[in-house]
Design a protein around this motif. Structure first.
Motif, PDB file in Angstrom:
ATOM      1  N   GLU A 146      12.816  22.017  28.379  1.00 53.59           N
ATOM      2  CA  GLU A 146      13.236  21.862  29.964  1.00 53.59           C
ATOM      3  C   GLU A 146      13.714  19.883  30.210  1.00 53.59           C
ATOM      4  O   GLU A 146      13.099  19.283  29.241  1.00 53.59           O
ATOM      5  CB  GLU A 146      12.061  21.849  31.036  1.00 53.59           C
ATOM      6  N   PRO A 147      14.447  19.771  31.066  1.00 58.84           N
ATOM      7  CA  PRO A 147      14.789  18.741  30.843  1.00 58.84           C
ATOM      8  C   PRO A 147      13.610  18.192  31.820  1.00 58.84           C
ATOM      9  O   PRO A 147      12.617  18.200  32.458  1.00 58.84           O
ATOM     10  CB  PRO A 147      16.157  18.224  32.223  1.00 58.84           C
ATOM     11  N   LEU A 148      14.107  16.434  31.740  1.00 55.90           N
ATOM     12  CA  LEU A 148      12.246  16.093  32.512  1.00 55.90           C
ATOM     13  C   LEU A 148      13.131  15.019  33.232  1.00 55.90           C
ATOM     14  O   LEU A 148      14.327  14.696  33.807  1.00 55.90           O
ATOM     15  CB  LEU A 148      12.665  14.323  31.347  1.00 55.90           C
ATOM     16  N   ALA A 149      12.385  15.413  35.118  1.00 52.48           N
ATOM     17  CA  ALA A 149      13.046  15.489  36.351  1.00 52.48           C
ATOM     18  C   ALA A 149      11.919  14.625  36.806  1.00 52.48           C
ATOM     19  O   ALA A 149      10.774  14.463  36.488  1.00 52.48           O
ATOM     20  CB  ALA A 149      13.498  16.811  36.582  1.00 52.48           C
ATOM     21  N   GLY A 150      12.583  14.121  37.754  1.00 49.82           N
ATOM     22  CA  GLY A 150      11.959  13.244  38.800  1.00 49.82           C
ATOM     23  C   GLY A 150      11.435  11.274  38.722  1.00 49.82           C
ATOM     24  O   GLY A 150      11.749  11.490  37.493  1.00 49.82           O
ATOM     25  N   GLY A 151      12.180  10.914  39.586  1.00 46.10           N
ATOM     26  CA  GLY A 151      12.212   9.279  38.990  1.00 46.10           C
ATOM     27  C   GLY A 151      13.097   8.825  38.967  1.00 46.10           C
ATOM     28  O   GLY A 151      13.808   9.005  38.534  1.00 46.10           O
ATOM     29  N   ASP A 152      13.245   7.666  37.525  1.00 46.60           N
ATOM     30  CA  ASP A 152      14.461   7.035  36.974  1.00 46.60           C
ATOM     31  C   ASP A 152      14.804   7.819  36.432  1.00 46.60           C
ATOM     32  O   ASP A 152      15.377   8.029  35.483  1.00 46.60           O
ATOM     33  CB  ASP A 152      13.049   5.741  36.402  1.00 46.60           C
ATOM     34  N   TYR A 153      13.691   9.646  35.772  1.00 47.52           N
ATOM     35  CA  TYR A 153      14.137  10.455  34.737  1.00 47.52           C
ATOM     36  C   TYR A 153      15.590  11.004  35.773  1.00 47.52           C
ATOM     37  O   TYR A 153      16.481  11.358  35.416  1.00 47.52           O
ATOM     38  CB  TYR A 153      13.550  11.168  34.406  1.00 47.52           C
ATOM     39  N   ASP A 154      16.180  11.132  36.584  1.00 51.12           N
ATOM     40  CA  ASP A 154      17.130  11.969  37.244  1.00 51.12           C
ATOM     41  C   ASP A 154      18.432  10.864  37.643  1.00 51.12           C
ATOM     42  O   ASP A 154      19.542  11.518  37.395  1.00 51.12           O
ATOM     43  CB  ASP A 154      16.165  11.784  38.505  1.00 51.12           C
ATOM     44  N   LYS A 155      18.155   9.700  36.831  1.00 50.65           N
ATOM     45  CA  LYS A 155      19.279   9.038  36.280  1.00 50.65           C
ATOM     46  C   LYS A 155      19.623   8.988  35.822  1.00 50.65           C
ATOM     47  O   LYS A 155      21.162   8.718  35.012  1.00 50.65           O
ATOM     48  CB  LYS A 155      18.892   7.763  36.523  1.00 50.65           C
ATOM     49  N   GLY A 156      19.334   9.584  34.264  1.00 47.29           N
ATOM     50  CA  GLY A 156      19.915  10.151  33.317  1.00 47.29           C
ATOM     51  C   GLY A 156      19.748  11.428  32.234  1.00 47.29           C
ATOM     52  O   GLY A 156      19.768  12.642  33.353  1.00 47.29           O
ATOM     53  N   PHE A 157      19.946  11.673  30.976  1.00 46.99           N
ATOM     54  CA  PHE A 157      20.132  13.408  30.683  1.00 46.99           C
ATOM     55  C   PHE A 157      18.783  13.100  29.461  1.00 46.99           C
ATOM     56  O   PHE A 157      18.436  13.432  28.547  1.00 46.99           O
ATOM     57  CB  PHE A 157      21.051  13.186  29.927  1.00 46.99           C
ATOM     58  N   PHE A 158      17.597  12.963  30.257  1.00 49.62           N
ATOM     59  CA  PHE A 158      16.268  13.302  29.720  1.00 49.62           C
ATOM     60  C   PHE A 158      15.652  14.922  29.315  1.00 49.62           C
ATOM     61  O   PHE A 158      16.243  15.304  30.234  1.00 49.62           O
ATOM     62  CB  PHE A 158      15.188  12.593  30.804  1.00 49.62           C
ATOM     63  N   TYR A 159      15.323  14.399  28.292  1.00 50.01           N
ATOM     64  CA  TYR A 159      14.959  16.400  27.952  1.00 50.01           C
ATOM     65  C   TYR A 159      13.289  15.590  27.323  1.00 50.01           C
ATOM     66  O   TYR A 159      13.363  14.970  26.593  1.00 50.01           O
ATOM     67  CB  TYR A 159      15.993  16.858  27.159  1.00 50.01           C
ATOM     68  N   LYS A 160      12.324  16.690  27.611  1.00 50.54           N
ATOM     69  CA  LYS A 160      10.867  16.752  26.554  1.00 50.54           C
ATOM     70  C   LYS A 160      11.180  17.070  25.634  1.00 50.54           C
ATOM     71  O   LYS A 160      12.178  18.182  24.858  1.00 50.54           O
ATOM     72  CB  LYS A 160      10.359  18.433  27.328  1.00 50.54           C
ATOM     73  N   PRO A 161      10.721  16.484  24.760  1.00 52.88           N
ATOM     74  CA  PRO A 161      10.107  16.959  23.165  1.00 52.88           C
ATOM     75  C   PRO A 161      10.269  17.822  23.315  1.00 52.88           C
ATOM     76  O   PRO A 161       9.421  18.687  24.265  1.00 52.88           O
ATOM     77  CB  PRO A 161       9.028  15.759  23.062  1.00 52.88           C
ATOM     78  N   THR A 162      10.716  19.194  22.724  1.00 51.78           N
ATOM     79  CA  THR A 162      10.444  20.347  22.394  1.00 51.78           C
ATOM     80  C   THR A 162       9.701  21.289  20.873  1.00 51.78           C
ATOM     81  O   THR A 162      10.604  20.786  20.075  1.00 51.78           O
ATOM     82  CB  THR A 162      11.734  21.039  22.759  1.00 51.78           C
ATOM     83  N   VAL A 163       9.155  22.186  21.154  1.00 54.87           N
ATOM     84  CA  VAL A 163       8.737  22.265  20.042  1.00 54.87           C
ATOM     85  C   VAL A 163       8.854  24.221  19.895  1.00 54.87           C
ATOM     86  O   VAL A 163       8.056  24.444  20.917  1.00 54.87           O
ATOM     87  CB  VAL A 163       6.685  21.616  19.035  1.00 54.87           C
ATOM     88  N   PHE A 164       9.240  24.768  18.769  1.00 54.22           N
ATOM     89  CA  PHE A 164       9.020  25.886  19.162  1.00 54.22           C
ATOM     90  C   PHE A 164       8.070  26.743  17.659  1.00 54.22           C
ATOM     91  O   PHE A 164       8.900  26.680  16.047  1.00 54.22           O
ATOM     92  CB  PHE A 164      10.538  26.640  18.359  1.00 54.22           C
ATOM     93  N   ALA A 165       7.364  27.090  17.457  1.00 51.93           N
ATOM     94  CA  ALA A 165       6.372  28.148  16.745  1.00 51.93           C
ATOM     95  C   ALA A 165       7.119  29.383  16.508  1.00 51.93           C
ATOM     96  O   ALA A 165       7.851  29.797  17.225  1.00 51.93           O
ATOM     97  CB  ALA A 165       5.545  27.973  17.409  1.00 51.93           C
ATOM     98  N   ASP A 166       6.252  29.754  15.078  1.00 54.85           N
ATOM     99  CA  ASP A 166       6.495  30.830  14.677  1.00 54.85           C
ATOM    100  C   ASP A 166       8.351  31.525  14.692  1.00 54.85           C
ATOM    101  O   ASP A 166       8.526  32.626  14.953  1.00 54.85           O
ATOM    102  CB  ASP A 166       6.076  32.838  15.929  1.00 54.85           C
ATOM    103  N   VAL A 167       8.749  30.881  14.380  1.00 52.17           N
ATOM    104  CA  VAL A 167      10.885  30.702  13.998  1.00 52.17           C
ATOM    105  C   VAL A 167      10.537  31.556  12.769  1.00 52.17           C
ATOM    106  O   VAL A 167       9.723  31.449  12.146  1.00 52.17           O
ATOM    107  CB  VAL A 167      11.566  29.368  14.453  1.00 52.17           C
ATOM    108  N   THR A 168      11.932  32.747  13.054  1.00 54.11           N
ATOM    109  CA  THR A 168      12.170  32.940  11.599  1.00 54.11           C
ATOM    110  C   THR A 168      13.282  32.081  11.121  1.00 54.11           C
ATOM    111  O   THR A 168      14.586  32.273  11.794  1.00 54.11           O
ATOM    112  CB  THR A 168      12.469  34.542  12.144  1.00 54.11           C
ATOM    113  N   PRO A 169      13.576  32.766   9.744  1.00 52.92           N
ATOM    114  CA  PRO A 169      15.235  31.670   9.449  1.00 52.92           C
ATOM    115  C   PRO A 169      16.263  32.477   9.712  1.00 52.92           C
ATOM    116  O   PRO A 169      17.489  31.736   9.762  1.00 52.92           O
ATOM    117  CB  PRO A 169      14.135  31.832   7.672  1.00 52.92           C
TER     118      PRO A 169
END
Ligand code: UN1
Length: 495
Positions: free
Chosen positions: A354-377
């Protein structure tokens, strides 16, 4: 007041004929207006191509070494202004200052390399099949090149195109990415200060659909160099192909890092963090898939999630920040759509999403580092380019399956294998379908003097970077010199 930029045509600032302008704002802080740029269209491209065409005869007549010397002087200007240009890049593109310093450095390395190559521009000499006759191959410039640039390496990639093209004796019209135009202005400014004559490099700002298309169709453009998506690349290949023009394409990637059971996991962790979240995942070479052998899968996943969770996300001008924003709201939306797709496909979201929100994050286009496990090819998040901080982790039974998974996308740019087994490392180099393979190093970080590009939908066989760039931007001329004083007929008199 933010600076108002104009197109650069024949060395002069020229507003777009339409008078239209657009704003370029900092993706980490939308209150920060970097500059206002022209929204040009075909008429502006016509003016720029005419200027580049007029400047061509004189520029091509200069000895290559003299052109190379100007490249050297331009590069020295980049060295002097490295910090200032890096800050400008971070402001308009968002990646962290350490990386934009690297971006300017890549332009510097490419410039000094061009200076060296200007004294070589190799041809070959071969014995003739007839006596008193010689034959050799020399390189010639081609004319006016169109260059269409991406936003993720705002100075480095324009430099990969302009330095070799100019050194070879071509002139150019360059279209910066709409999101990162100021860096191209700074770069071309250095070229002019160093002595590149008026009209040799022209800048036309604006959209791909207007400026890019016009460049593509212009009869006086001899070739197009493009870095960007495979979809646009196919369009460029189609139009240039129809008109028998050269085109060099560096397109998408879905790069994977393969980690085998015997790998140094700490090293593999450092590699994947840098490869997946460096540049907020917005590199063609970014590590988008982590393919892990079953014996170390759980451990590796746990390490990645723990470390990625600690990454300091923020404004890239802050030296302590490790990951900046996405380049635009549109890019962030694309990333988020892919996250939704991944969830629907049944991949396990273990971090971010999800996006990072609140404080200075609301001024830009920040997103949380995201990891998916058990992905199939076969999942879309395992095969489609996302261009964001999203890592898909895939479990494989062993080496063979790992290679199969690595090769199971339509792209083939970069790849990495982590193992201590030299035999399997060498086998991977042989079997992986990619233009670049790293052993015990991440998928990002190509060096400027080596060929850069990929196979399958990543390109059309050209390699910008290194010597191979000079092959793209020059035409071969085969020369026969007969000093026998008589008519000698090849294939007849010597048969
Ligand atoms: C790109 O993302 O288009 O190898 C280029 C690297 C950089 C270049 C990336 N030197 O990651």
């Amino acid at each position: 007041m933010a600076k108002e930029y104009a197109n650069l045509i024949n060395g002069k600032p020229v507003p777009a004929r339409s008078g239209k302008m657009y704003e370029n704002r900092n993706p980490a802080d939308q209150d920060d207006l970097v500059g206002v740029f022209p929204s040009s269209d075909a008429e502006d491209v016509n003016d720029a191509v005419a200027a580049a065409k007029a400047a061509y005869p004189e520029w091509r007549a200069l000895p290559a070494q003299a052109r190379g010397d100007i490249m050297r002087r331009a590069t020295e200007i980049l060295v002097k202004h490295k910090e200032e240009f890096a800050e400008l890049e971070t402001r308009e593109m968002g990646k962290v200052i350490k990386e934009t310093r690297g971006d300017v450095q890549e332009a510097i390395d490419t410039g000094f390399y061009a200076f060296g190559e200007s004294r070589r521009l190799w041809g070959t000499v071969a014995p003739s099949e007839l006596p008193n006759k010689m034959t050799y191959v020399t390189r010639q410039p081609m004319g006016v090149w169109g260059m269409i640039c991406p936003w993720n390496f705002p100075m480095a990639i324009p430099s990969w195109k302009l330095f070799p093209a100019l050194t070879c004796g071509n002139t150019a019209v360059i279209k910066p990415a709409t999101l990162t135009p100021a860096s191209v202005d700074a770069f071309v400014g250095a070229l002019h200060k160093a002595g590149v004559p008026e009209g040799v490099v022209n800048i036309v700002y604006g959209s791909g659909s207007k400026v890019g298309e016009a460049l593509l169709h212009h009869p006086d453009v001899c070739g197009v160099s493009f870095t960007g998506s495979s979809e646009v690349g196919k369009r460029i290949a189609e139009v240039t192909g129809k008109n028998l023009k050269r085109c060099s394409l560096e397109l998408g990637g879905k790069n994977a890092q393969l980690v085998l059971n015997d790998a140094d996991l700490d090293l593999a962790l450092e590699g994947v963090l840098w490869g997946a979240f460096g540049t907020t995942g917005q590199r063609c070479t970014a590590t988008s898939r982590l393919v892990v052998e079953a014996g170390v899968y759980d451990k590796m996943l746990e390490m990645v999630v723990e470390a990625a969770n600690k990454l300091n996300v923020g404004n890239g001008l802050d030296e302590t920040v490790e990951m900046g924003p996405l380049v635009s709201d549109g890019q962030r939306n694309t990333v988020h759509e892919y996250v939704e797709v991944g969830k629907k496909e049944g991949a396990k979201l273990v971090l971010g999403g999800e996006p990072l929100a609140g404080g200075d994050y609301d001024k830009g286009f920040f997103y949380k580092p995201t990891v998916f496990a058990d992905v199939t090819p076969d999942m879309r998040i395992a095969v489609e380019e996302i261009f964001g901080p999203v890592l898909s982790v895939i479990k494989v039974k062993g080496f063979d399956e790992g290679i199969k998974v690595l090769n199971s996308t339509r792209y083939g740019l970069s790849s990495a294998i982590y193992t201590k087994d030299v035999n399997r490392a060498m086998k991977a180099v042989e079997l992986i379908e990619a233009g670049i393979t790293y052993v015990n190093a991440p998928t990002i970080g190509a060096e400027c003097h080596m060929p850069f590009g990929g196979v399958k939908d990543t390109g059309n066989g050209h390699r910008e970077g290194g010597w191979t760039a000079y092959e793209i931007f020059s035409e071969l001329k085969t020369v026969y010199i007969d000093y026998s004083g008589g008519l000698q007929r090849a294939q007849i008199d010597n048969a």
